[in-house]
Structure formats: C-alpha cells, structure tokens
Motif scaffolding. Sequence first.
Motif, PDB file in Angstrom:
ATOM      1  N   LEU A  38     -24.804 -51.936   3.261  1.00 20.64           N
ATOM      2  CA  LEU A  38     -24.218 -51.537   1.988  1.00 20.64           C
ATOM      3  C   LEU A  38     -24.338 -52.659   0.973  1.00 20.64           C
ATOM      4  O   LEU A  38     -23.935 -53.800   1.235  1.00 20.64           O
ATOM      5  N   VAL A  39     -24.906 -52.348  -0.183  1.00 16.99           N
ATOM      6  CA  VAL A  39     -25.024 -53.295  -1.281  1.00 16.99           C
ATOM      7  C   VAL A  39     -24.511 -52.601  -2.536  1.00 16.99           C
ATOM      8  O   VAL A  39     -25.027 -51.544  -2.916  1.00 16.99           O
ATOM      9  N   ALA A  40     -23.492 -53.168  -3.175  1.00 13.54           N
ATOM     10  CA  ALA A  40     -22.917 -52.546  -4.370  1.00 13.54           C
ATOM     11  C   ALA A  40     -22.150 -53.589  -5.163  1.00 13.54           C
ATOM     12  O   ALA A  40     -21.584 -54.535  -4.599  1.00 13.54           O
ATOM     13  N   THR A  79     -34.377 -49.276  -2.757  1.00 14.38           N
ATOM     14  CA  THR A  79     -34.219 -48.542  -4.008  1.00 14.38           C
ATOM     15  C   THR A  79     -32.777 -48.673  -4.471  1.00 14.38           C
ATOM     16  O   THR A  79     -31.845 -48.437  -3.698  1.00 14.38           O
ATOM     17  N   TYR A  80     -32.601 -49.053  -5.735  1.00 15.73           N
ATOM     18  CA  TYR A  80     -31.273 -49.332  -6.277  1.00 15.73           C
ATOM     19  C   TYR A  80     -31.031 -48.516  -7.538  1.00 15.73           C
ATOM     20  O   TYR A  80     -31.953 -48.266  -8.332  1.00 15.73           O
ATOM     21  N   HIS A  81     -29.769 -48.135  -7.712  1.00 15.61           N
ATOM     22  CA  HIS A  81     -29.342 -47.433  -8.923  1.00 15.61           C
ATOM     23  C   HIS A  81     -28.484 -48.372  -9.762  1.00 15.61           C
ATOM     24  O   HIS A  81     -27.566 -49.012  -9.250  1.00 15.61           O
ATOM     25  N   THR A  91     -21.062 -45.955 -28.180  1.00 14.67           N
ATOM     26  CA  THR A  91     -21.374 -46.373 -26.810  1.00 14.67           C
ATOM     27  C   THR A  91     -22.876 -46.514 -26.601  1.00 14.67           C
ATOM     28  O   THR A  91     -23.643 -45.594 -26.903  1.00 14.67           O
ATOM     29  N   ALA A  92     -23.272 -47.646 -26.087  1.00 19.18           N
ATOM     30  CA  ALA A  92     -24.645 -47.860 -25.630  1.00 19.18           C
ATOM     31  C   ALA A  92     -24.607 -47.850 -24.106  1.00 19.18           C
ATOM     32  O   ALA A  92     -24.135 -48.807 -23.489  1.00 19.18           O
ATOM     33  N   SER A  93     -25.073 -46.759 -23.517  1.00 23.73           N
ATOM     34  CA  SER A  93     -24.997 -46.627 -22.058  1.00 23.73           C
ATOM     35  C   SER A  93     -26.315 -46.102 -21.521  1.00 23.73           C
ATOM     36  O   SER A  93     -27.090 -45.460 -22.240  1.00 23.73           O
ATOM     37  N   GLY A  94     -26.552 -46.362 -20.255  1.00 23.20           N
ATOM     38  CA  GLY A  94     -27.787 -45.887 -19.639  1.00 23.20           C
ATOM     39  C   GLY A  94     -27.738 -46.080 -18.132  1.00 23.20           C
ATOM     40  O   GLY A  94     -26.778 -46.630 -17.576  1.00 23.20           O
ATOM     41  N   SER A  95     -28.782 -45.616 -17.485  1.00 21.05           N
ATOM     42  CA  SER A  95     -28.900 -45.773 -16.038  1.00 21.05           C
ATOM     43  C   SER A  95     -30.369 -45.766 -15.664  1.00 21.05           C
ATOM     44  O   SER A  95     -31.214 -45.246 -16.410  1.00 21.05           O
ATOM     45  N   ALA A  96     -30.662 -46.344 -14.507  1.00 20.81           N
ATOM     46  CA  ALA A  96     -32.045 -46.413 -14.038  1.00 20.81           C
ATOM     47  C   ALA A  96     -32.049 -46.607 -12.530  1.00 20.81           C
ATOM     48  O   ALA A  96     -31.126 -47.208 -11.971  1.00 20.81           O
ATOM     49  N   ILE A  97     -33.079 -46.080 -11.891  1.00 17.88           N
ATOM     50  CA  ILE A  97     -33.310 -46.299 -10.463  1.00 17.88           C
ATOM     51  C   ILE A  97     -34.562 -47.156 -10.325  1.00 17.88           C
ATOM     52  O   ILE A  97     -35.631 -46.795 -10.822  1.00 17.88           O
ATOM     53  N   LEU A  98     -34.413 -48.291  -9.663  1.00 22.55           N
ATOM     54  CA  LEU A  98     -35.511 -49.246  -9.525  1.00 22.55           C
ATOM     55  C   LEU A  98     -35.787 -49.528  -8.051  1.00 22.55           C
ATOM     56  O   LEU A  98     -34.854 -49.617  -7.247  1.00 22.55           O
ATOM     57  N   THR A  99     -37.045 -49.659  -7.721  1.00 25.41           N
ATOM     58  CA  THR A  99     -37.440 -50.102  -6.385  1.00 25.41           C
ATOM     59  C   THR A  99     -37.661 -51.605  -6.434  1.00 25.41           C
ATOM     60  O   THR A  99     -38.521 -52.085  -7.171  1.00 25.41           O
ATOM     61  N   VAL A 117     -29.454 -47.359  -2.770  1.00 28.97           N
ATOM     62  CA  VAL A 117     -29.455 -45.962  -2.341  1.00 28.97           C
ATOM     63  C   VAL A 117     -30.407 -45.711  -1.167  1.00 28.97           C
ATOM     64  O   VAL A 117     -30.396 -44.647  -0.566  1.00 28.97           O
ATOM     65  N   GLY A 118     -31.268 -46.664  -0.854  1.00 28.64           N
ATOM     66  CA  GLY A 118     -32.179 -46.470   0.267  1.00 28.64           C
ATOM     67  C   GLY A 118     -33.124 -47.629   0.455  1.00 28.64           C
ATOM     68  O   GLY A 118     -33.168 -48.557  -0.331  1.00 28.64           O
TER      69      GLY A 118
END
Length: 221
Positions: free
Chosen positions: A94-96, A140-142, A178-186, A220-221
């Motif tokens: 687990l990494v968070a 893979t991280y969110h 609000t300046a918000s966002g999200s991304a999934i990176l390997t 996430v994986g």
Amino acid sequence: AVVSTQSTWGQYAQSRARMTTKAIYSICLILLASIVSSERAPSSKYGSNTVDGKGYNSGLVGGSGYNPGTIGGSGYNPGHVNNDGREEAPCHTLVAFTASRATAYSRGRPGQLVFERTLTNLGGGWSGATGQFAAPYSGTYHFSWSALSPAHKQLKLALIRNGQEQAASWAEQTGYQTASGSAILTLRRGDTVYLYVEEGEVYEPSTTNRGYATFTGYRVG
C-alpha cells in the motif's frame, strides 16, 4: 470346378477386406484432422497467438509483445525491490499520501508547491519537507489536487513528473475559483511527482489554519 470357385471367392473376400481396411483408415485420418482443427485458437481479425503464434503475446513464456516481467523478458515490471536492488514479482504494498495547506512562501509565487501538513503517508513515498512524492515501487499511481485562487487573481497549477508537465488545472481571475485536476501515471521506482504554481498564486486563509489546497496520491497497481 469346386476348387476354382472356392479360390475365386477367397480372392474376392480378401479384396473386400483390404477395401474395408483402407476405408476405416481414411475415416480415422479425417476424424484426426477434425480434432486437431477444433483445438486451434479461434480466428479473429485481431489475431491470436495461442496456437498460430500471431497477435498479442503476454510474454510470460516468451515471444514478442507486452511482457509484464513476471518471469523474464522486456517490458514493464510492477515489482518490489529485493536486497540486490532488483525488482521482483508484482506486489501489493500500500502506497498513499495526502497533504494539505500550502506553505506561505510557496503559495505566493511561481514555483514548486509545498504543504504544511501531511495527513497520510503510507509506503514512504511522500516527503513533506520537499513537497515531492518519489515512487517507492514501480507501478500505476493516481494523483489528484485542488487549490483556490485569491481574489481578482488567476491560478494555474501543473502536475510535474521528473521535471516534465503531465497535467494542469486553471482557476479564473474572478477569484476564489478552484483549480483542480487528476491524473493516472505509470511510474518507475524513484520517479518524482509534485505540484508547481505556473501562474498566479494559491489562496489560504490567514485567520484560520484550514487548508484549501490539497494533494493526494496512491498506488492502484
């Protein structure tokens, strides 16, 4: 005459027996070919390498195509690190992390955003002192983030990986947007991810310790 008739009948019987044997042999060959054909991988327009050796190859045994690296070969390996510094089979460590409230010196100017509080830090990847996340494992991280713009000022935040912008968010000049966002990176082990103020500044209240800016990431994986 009786002997001649018996001889002719014997020859006829032998001939019929040979024909029957050949017929049975032919039928067996046809059945065998049918069985082999039915065991072949179903054909599709994308191809299949289960039997034919074409198309996607998981690389678990060998061949070309994507290889998760669980046994060998090239390709991405979401593993953990052994005592020799090499990544092994996939793991589910687990990494968070979650950080909150931008520091006064980092929120009022263009540059890397640093946070006052670390709410969660599992797996050891987050550094509150630097405001950077360094991937402890390949995988893979969110990531997600959110911040407010001050009154009458815009805000542009960028998600940076190893010095390169990966995603960005924008808050208009009307203020308190609000300046918000999200991304999934390997990521590979050791890759660094952080937030960067490219334009404007981040708003945090001066009368309370409440934090409006947040930065979160998890594997996430």
